[in-house]
Motif scaffolding. Structure first.
Motif, short mmCIF file in Angstrom:
data_model
loop_
_atom_site.label_atom_id
_atom_site.label_comp_id
_atom_site.label_asym_id
_atom_site.label_seq_id
_atom_site.Cartn_x
_atom_site.Cartn_y
_atom_site.Cartn_z
N VAL A 70 0.85 -1.20 0.00
CA VAL A 70 0.00 0.00 0.00
C VAL A 70 0.88 1.25 0.00
CG1 VAL A 70 -1.64 1.33 1.37
CG2 VAL A 70 -2.01 -1.11 1.02
N MET A 71 1.93 1.22 0.81
CA MET A 71 2.85 2.36 0.85
C MET A 71 3.54 2.53 -0.50
SD MET A 71 3.79 4.60 3.02
CE MET A 71 5.08 5.63 3.61
N LEU A 72 3.93 1.44 -1.14
CA LEU A 72 4.53 1.48 -2.47
C LEU A 72 3.58 2.12 -3.47
CD1 LEU A 72 6.94 0.36 -4.32
CD2 LEU A 72 5.37 -1.51 -4.77
N LEU A 73 2.33 1.75 -3.45
CA LEU A 73 1.33 2.31 -4.35
C LEU A 73 1.12 3.80 -4.10
CD1 LEU A 73 -0.79 1.81 -6.58
CD2 LEU A 73 -2.41 1.31 -4.74
N VAL A 74 1.01 4.18 -2.83
CA VAL A 74 0.82 5.60 -2.49
C VAL A 74 2.01 6.43 -2.95
CG1 VAL A 74 0.70 7.19 -0.53
CG2 VAL A 74 -0.76 5.18 -0.58
N LEU A 75 3.21 5.94 -2.76
CA LEU A 75 4.40 6.68 -3.17
C LEU A 75 4.54 6.73 -4.69
CD1 LEU A 75 6.93 5.56 -0.45
CD2 LEU A 75 5.71 7.71 -0.63
N ALA A 76 4.13 5.67 -5.38
CA ALA A 76 4.16 5.70 -6.85
C ALA A 76 3.17 6.74 -7.37
CB ALA A 76 3.84 4.32 -7.41
N ILE A 77 2.01 6.83 -6.78
CA ILE A 77 1.02 7.83 -7.18
C ILE A 77 1.55 9.23 -6.88
CG2 ILE A 77 -1.27 8.76 -6.65
CD1 ILE A 77 -2.17 5.81 -6.29
N ALA A 78 2.19 9.40 -5.73
CA ALA A 78 2.76 10.71 -5.39
C ALA A 78 3.87 11.10 -6.36
CB ALA A 78 3.28 10.69 -3.95
N ALA A 79 4.71 10.15 -6.74
CA ALA A 79 5.78 10.44 -7.70
C ALA A 79 5.21 10.78 -9.07
CB ALA A 79 6.72 9.24 -7.80
N GLY A 80 4.18 10.08 -9.49
CA GLY A 80 3.53 10.40 -10.75
C GLY A 80 2.91 11.79 -10.73
N ALA A 81 2.24 12.12 -9.64
CA ALA A 81 1.63 13.44 -9.51
C ALA A 81 2.69 14.54 -9.51
CB ALA A 81 0.79 13.51 -8.24
N LEU A 82 3.80 14.29 -8.83
CA LEU A 82 4.90 15.26 -8.83
C LEU A 82 5.40 15.49 -10.24
CD1 LEU A 82 7.19 16.89 -7.32
CD2 LEU A 82 8.50 14.78 -7.49
N GLY A 83 5.61 14.42 -10.99
CA GLY A 83 6.07 14.55 -12.37
C GLY A 83 5.09 15.32 -13.24
N TRP A 84 3.82 15.02 -13.09
CA TRP A 84 2.79 15.69 -13.89
C TRP A 84 2.76 17.19 -13.61
CZ3 TRP A 84 -0.58 14.92 -17.78
CH2 TRP A 84 -1.63 15.81 -17.90
N PHE A 85 2.63 17.55 -12.34
CA PHE A 85 2.49 18.96 -12.00
C PHE A 85 3.76 19.75 -12.27
CE2 PHE A 85 -0.97 17.22 -9.29
CZ PHE A 85 -2.01 17.88 -9.93
N GLN A 86 4.90 19.16 -12.01
CA GLN A 86 6.17 19.87 -12.26
C GLN A 86 6.38 20.08 -13.75
OE1 GLN A 86 7.88 21.23 -9.93
NE2 GLN A 86 9.71 21.83 -11.02
N ALA A 87 6.11 19.06 -14.55
CA ALA A 87 6.29 19.20 -16.00
C ALA A 87 5.35 20.25 -16.56
CB ALA A 87 6.07 17.86 -16.69
N ARG A 88 4.12 20.24 -16.13
CA ARG A 88 3.15 21.22 -16.64
C ARG A 88 3.54 22.64 -16.22
NH1 ARG A 88 -0.51 19.24 -20.33
NH2 ARG A 88 -2.00 20.79 -19.67
N SER A 89 3.89 22.82 -14.97
CA SER A 89 4.17 24.18 -14.51
C SER A 89 5.46 24.74 -15.09
CB SER A 89 4.20 24.23 -12.98
OG SER A 89 5.31 23.53 -12.48
N VAL A 90 6.52 23.95 -15.14
CA VAL A 90 7.80 24.44 -15.66
C VAL A 90 7.70 24.74 -17.15
CG1 VAL A 90 10.19 23.78 -16.15
CG2 VAL A 90 9.23 23.40 -13.89
N VAL A 91 7.03 23.88 -17.90
CA VAL A 91 6.92 24.10 -19.33
C VAL A 91 6.12 25.36 -19.62
CG1 VAL A 91 5.82 23.22 -21.43
CG2 VAL A 91 7.32 21.76 -20.10
N TYR A 92 4.97 25.52 -18.98
CA TYR A 92 4.16 26.70 -19.25
C TYR A 92 4.83 27.98 -18.75
CZ TYR A 92 0.41 23.91 -21.10
OH TYR A 92 -0.34 23.06 -21.88
N GLU A 93 5.58 27.88 -17.66
CA GLU A 93 6.33 29.04 -17.17
C GLU A 93 7.44 29.42 -18.16
OE1 GLU A 93 9.49 29.48 -13.67
OE2 GLU A 93 7.46 29.05 -12.94
#
Length: 152
Positions: A70-93
């Motif tokens: 469960v912890m592995l799944l939660v951390l994988a989702i958190a890492a995916g969300a980090l990648g998504w939001f960081q890529a979107r914000s840095v590119v548009y900035e």
């Protein structure tokens, strides 16, 4: 060092960034920043939280393999969300700073690339958590054999 490492890891699995005008933003800002944040911020802190906080300080019964998964799944989702939001914000900035708009035909390629980056970063988050688990699991008296008994 880390910039080259993470750039080569991400580009080996994803290819070069789409569209090509975003290559510099991904290679200089997104890949190393997200890679380091995933390696140390999500995976290491997640492993320390699981083994030291949940299974040493609080002495909760979260030492079974299903809890670790469960912890592995939660951390994988958190890492995916980090990648998504960081890529979107840095590119548009970066694009706003230069006054550039992604061409209409390249928008779908960019969206596919960011989605692929999200999944690859989730995979890296899970992989890094597994590695850190083997490093720090000896610090926990309750979860020394979680997820597996090896190398004990």
């Amino acid at each position: 060092m880390f910039q080259q490492l993470f750039t080569s890891l991400y580009e080996a699995l994803l290819g070069l960034p789409e569209p090509a005008l975003l290559t510099q933003a991904f290679e200089n800002s997104i890949f190393p920043g997200v890679g380091l944040a995933t390696l140390f911020g999500i995976a290491l802190i997640g492993a320390l939280f699981f083994y030291l906080v949940l299974n040493r300080v609080l002495t909760t019964p979260f030492y079974q393999t299903k809890h670790w998964l469960v912890m592995l799944l939660v951390l994988a989702i958190a890492a995916g969300a980090l990648g998504w939001f960081q890529a979107r914000s840095v590119v548009y900035e970066a694009l706003d700073a230069k006054g550039i708009v992604i061409p209409a035909g390249s928008e779908s390629a960019y969206s596919r690339y960011v989605l692929g980056f999200t999944f690859v970063n989730a995979l890296f988050g899970a992989l890094f958590f597994v590695v850190w688990s083997f490093v720090v699991k000896g610090l926990s008296p309750n979860a020394k054999v979680t997820p597996v008994r090896w190398p004990n």
